[in-house]
Scaffold this active site. Structure first.
Site, PDB file in Angstrom:
ATOM      1  N   CYS A  36      21.499  43.551  34.912  1.00  7.90           N
ATOM      2  CA  CYS A  36      22.540  43.444  33.890  1.00  7.90           C
ATOM      3  C   CYS A  36      23.806  42.811  34.479  1.00  7.90           C
ATOM      4  O   CYS A  36      24.432  41.958  33.862  1.00  7.90           O
ATOM      5  CB  CYS A  36      22.883  44.825  33.347  1.00  7.90           C
ATOM      6  SG  CYS A  36      22.542  45.042  31.605  1.00  7.90           S
ATOM      7  N   CYS A  91      11.998  60.215  54.803  1.00  8.03           N
ATOM      8  CA  CYS A  91      10.782  61.018  54.929  1.00  8.03           C
ATOM      9  C   CYS A  91       9.734  60.262  55.758  1.00  8.03           C
ATOM     10  O   CYS A  91       9.128  60.822  56.661  1.00  8.03           O
ATOM     11  CB  CYS A  91      10.204  61.312  53.549  1.00  8.03           C
ATOM     12  SG  CYS A  91      10.307  63.028  53.069  1.00  8.03           S
ATOM     13  N   CYS A  98      28.565  46.088  25.659  1.00  7.56           N
ATOM     14  CA  CYS A  98      27.249  45.943  25.022  1.00  7.56           C
ATOM     15  C   CYS A  98      26.642  47.299  24.660  1.00  7.56           C
ATOM     16  O   CYS A  98      26.095  47.476  23.582  1.00  7.56           O
ATOM     17  CB  CYS A  98      26.268  45.223  25.938  1.00  7.56           C
ATOM     18  SG  CYS A  98      26.699  43.517  26.268  1.00  7.56           S
ATOM     19  N   HIS A  99      26.738  48.237  25.586  1.00  6.66           N
ATOM     20  CA  HIS A  99      25.989  49.494  25.416  1.00  6.66           C
ATOM     21  C   HIS A  99      26.769  50.584  24.699  1.00  6.66           C
ATOM     22  O   HIS A  99      26.204  51.616  24.362  1.00  6.66           O
ATOM     23  CB  HIS A  99      25.552  50.035  26.783  1.00  6.66           C
ATOM     24  CG  HIS A  99      24.582  49.145  27.502  1.00  6.66           C
ATOM     25  ND1 HIS A  99      23.267  49.037  27.146  1.00  6.66           N
ATOM     26  CD2 HIS A  99      24.750  48.320  28.568  1.00  6.66           C
ATOM     27  CE1 HIS A  99      22.654  48.185  27.968  1.00  6.66           C
ATOM     28  NE2 HIS A  99      23.535  47.730  28.841  1.00  6.66           N
ATOM     29  N   HIS A 111       4.637  68.232  50.796  1.00  5.13           N
ATOM     30  CA  HIS A 111       5.189  68.594  49.499  1.00  5.13           C
ATOM     31  C   HIS A 111       4.164  69.107  48.501  1.00  5.13           C
ATOM     32  O   HIS A 111       4.545  69.594  47.439  1.00  5.13           O
ATOM     33  CB  HIS A 111       5.947  67.394  48.924  1.00  5.13           C
ATOM     34  CG  HIS A 111       7.113  67.004  49.787  1.00  5.13           C
ATOM     35  ND1 HIS A 111       8.228  67.790  49.911  1.00  5.13           N
ATOM     36  CD2 HIS A 111       7.313  65.943  50.600  1.00  5.13           C
ATOM     37  CE1 HIS A 111       9.082  67.212  50.748  1.00  5.13           C
ATOM     38  NE2 HIS A 111       8.551  66.095  51.185  1.00  5.13           N
ATOM     39  N   CYS A 144      30.099  47.242  30.945  1.00  3.74           N
ATOM     40  CA  CYS A 144      28.846  47.819  30.459  1.00  3.74           C
ATOM     41  C   CYS A 144      29.034  48.301  29.025  1.00  3.74           C
ATOM     42  O   CYS A 144      28.184  48.121  28.154  1.00  3.74           O
ATOM     43  CB  CYS A 144      28.433  49.008  31.321  1.00  3.74           C
ATOM     44  SG  CYS A 144      28.360  48.686  33.078  1.00  3.74           S
ATOM     45  N   ARG A 186      15.798  58.210  50.397  1.00  2.00           N
ATOM     46  CA  ARG A 186      15.205  59.501  50.743  1.00  2.00           C
ATOM     47  C   ARG A 186      13.744  59.316  51.168  1.00  2.00           C
ATOM     48  O   ARG A 186      13.294  59.919  52.137  1.00  2.00           O
ATOM     49  CB  ARG A 186      15.300  60.458  49.544  1.00  2.00           C
ATOM     50  CG  ARG A 186      14.913  61.871  49.861  1.00  2.00           C
ATOM     51  CD  ARG A 186      15.907  62.482  50.822  1.00  2.00           C
ATOM     52  NE  ARG A 186      15.413  63.725  51.396  1.00  2.00           N
ATOM     53  CZ  ARG A 186      14.705  63.789  52.520  1.00  2.00           C
ATOM     54  NH1 ARG A 186      14.400  62.696  53.170  1.00  2.00           N
ATOM     55  NH2 ARG A 186      14.315  64.951  53.003  1.00  2.00           N
TER      56      ARG A 186
END
Lengths: 282, 109
Positions: free
Chosen positions: A135, A243, A100-101, A202, A97, A239
């Site tokens: 990527c 739920c 390039c980054h 929520h 990674c 997650r």
């Protein structure tokens, strides 16, 4: 627990353990990264909640303290693994990674705060995990990690950790608007035999108890999150899945169009909070 | 076999002579107890850190025998009195024979 008893409890703790946080109402990580845990809701929330609150504010002080020091935060082990994966060359192209980054601290600082995001070339909204796997497959010629897999969550945790303290600001207009609308629709749709929408718990009942647990606003600025419940990192989509399963419904799949839309919408509800991932929660 | 074993240690950078300092150590390790079985019913072999030592300038500060009931990623916190500047050396011994080492300097004024 009311706010005043919470305060007293926090003060008591501070007296016993002086080097720990003096006041558990402010989240400062490692004594330097200041977090915004309560803020004004963004305009697009239309007054649905009076204050936007990070999940951190709903947790007991012992859990809160775990997140305030990288040494105590169990998720940082995974984040470290993600960081070393960043610098490791893999795949047919023999690239890492970092090739390039560059350094993650420089190039990835704003990523967690702005994703999910519209990708112009691909013509779709993408979250961090989709981008990482894209990527890996197309640039590195490596095997994809797979969504919400352990190495993927470690990578996401590392990317998130360098962006901690940045203010979440996902774009909901322009080409992402359609996905956002879909996410909003899903948020207010009741699912399952229990007939519950995300908003039922929520938005309308945060701060109340659901059996023994304290309901939060369901903000995702702390993801990927280390949960004490399963002692590992948890992804946003997994997650969501948990739920919806708890409403006794058939759930959508991790990585589905529906969950991506919901991720964008829920992230936008937390615009104005700071990136906390990897956070520690129940 | 344990992969990705990384020790981490926190020791204050400086202290006054005779101060009691708090040392925290953490090592990422699965600590497989040897009591569990996999989905085919075969026992998963034991793989734990079985011993931990801390030395200061070659002198033993503490030594610890770890047993299978200790959970994943052992976190060990203890206190020590520092009489002079020097180096804390930490060593973890794995069941598979691997030894993981870490050291930290402290300046005492």
């Amino acid at each position: 627990m009311t706010m005043s008893t919470l305060k007293t409890a926090a003060c008591g703790l501070a007296l016993l353990a002086a080097p720990l946080a003096a006041n558990a109402e402010d989240l400062v990580v490692n004594g330097e990264i200041e977090m915004i845990t309560e803020t004004e809701p963004a305009a697009h929330l239309d007054g649905a909640v009076p204050t936007v609150r990070s999940g951190w504010t709903f947790r007991a002080s012992e859990t809160q303290q775990l997140q305030m020091d990288d040494f105590e935060n169990p998720a940082m082990i995974d984040a470290d693994n993600g960081m070393s994966a960043w610098n490791t060359a893999e795949g047919a192209e023999g690239k890492s990674c970092a090739d390039c980054h560059g350094a993650m601290e420089d190039s990835m600082e704003m990523v967690r705060a702005t994703y999910p995001k519209w990708n112009e070339e691909a013509g779709e909204v993408r979250n961090i995990q989709m981008q990482v796997d894209d990527c890996r497959v197309n640039q590195m010629g490596a095997e994809p990690y797979g969504l919400d897999s352990r190495p993927m969550l470690a990578m996401e945790a590392a990317i998130s950790s360098v962006g901690r303290g940045q203010v979440v600001d996902v774009a909901i207009d322009g080409p992402a608007a359609e996905t956002w609308e879909m996410g909003k629709e899903l948020y207010y749709t009741r699912f399952g035999q229990l007939d519950l929408s995300c908003a039922s718990c929520h938005e309308l009942n945060y701060d109340n108890y659901i059996r023994a647990d304290h309901l939060s606003q369901g903000q995702i600025n702390g993801f990927p999150t280390y949960r004490l419940k399963n002692a590992r990192l948890n992804g946003t989509h997994s997650r969501f899945r948990g739920c919806i399963r708890d409403t006794r419904a058939e759930t959508f799949a991790v990585g589905s169009e529906e969950f991506l839309a919901l991720e964008l919408y829920v992230a936008s509800r937390g615009n104005g909070l700071t990136v906390e991932g990897p956070a520690v929660r129940n | 076999m344990a992969d990705n074993v990384t020790p981490r240690v926190r020791v204050p950078r400086d202290a006054a002579a005779g101060d009691t300092i708090t040392i925290k150590t953490l090592i990422s390790h699965p600590m497989e107890s040897g009591q569990r079985k996999d989905s085919d019913g075969n026992t998963i072999p034991r793989s734990i850190i079985n011993r931990f030592t801390c030395d200061f300038n070659g002198e033993s500060v503490m030594e610890m025998i770890l047993e299978p009931a200790i959970s994943t990623n052992p976190f060990i916190e203890f206190q020590a009195v520092v009489p002079e500047s020097g180096t804390f050396a930490f060593t973890w011994y794995d069941d598979d024979g691997s030894v993981y080492e870490e050291s930290k300097d402290i300046a005492v004024s």
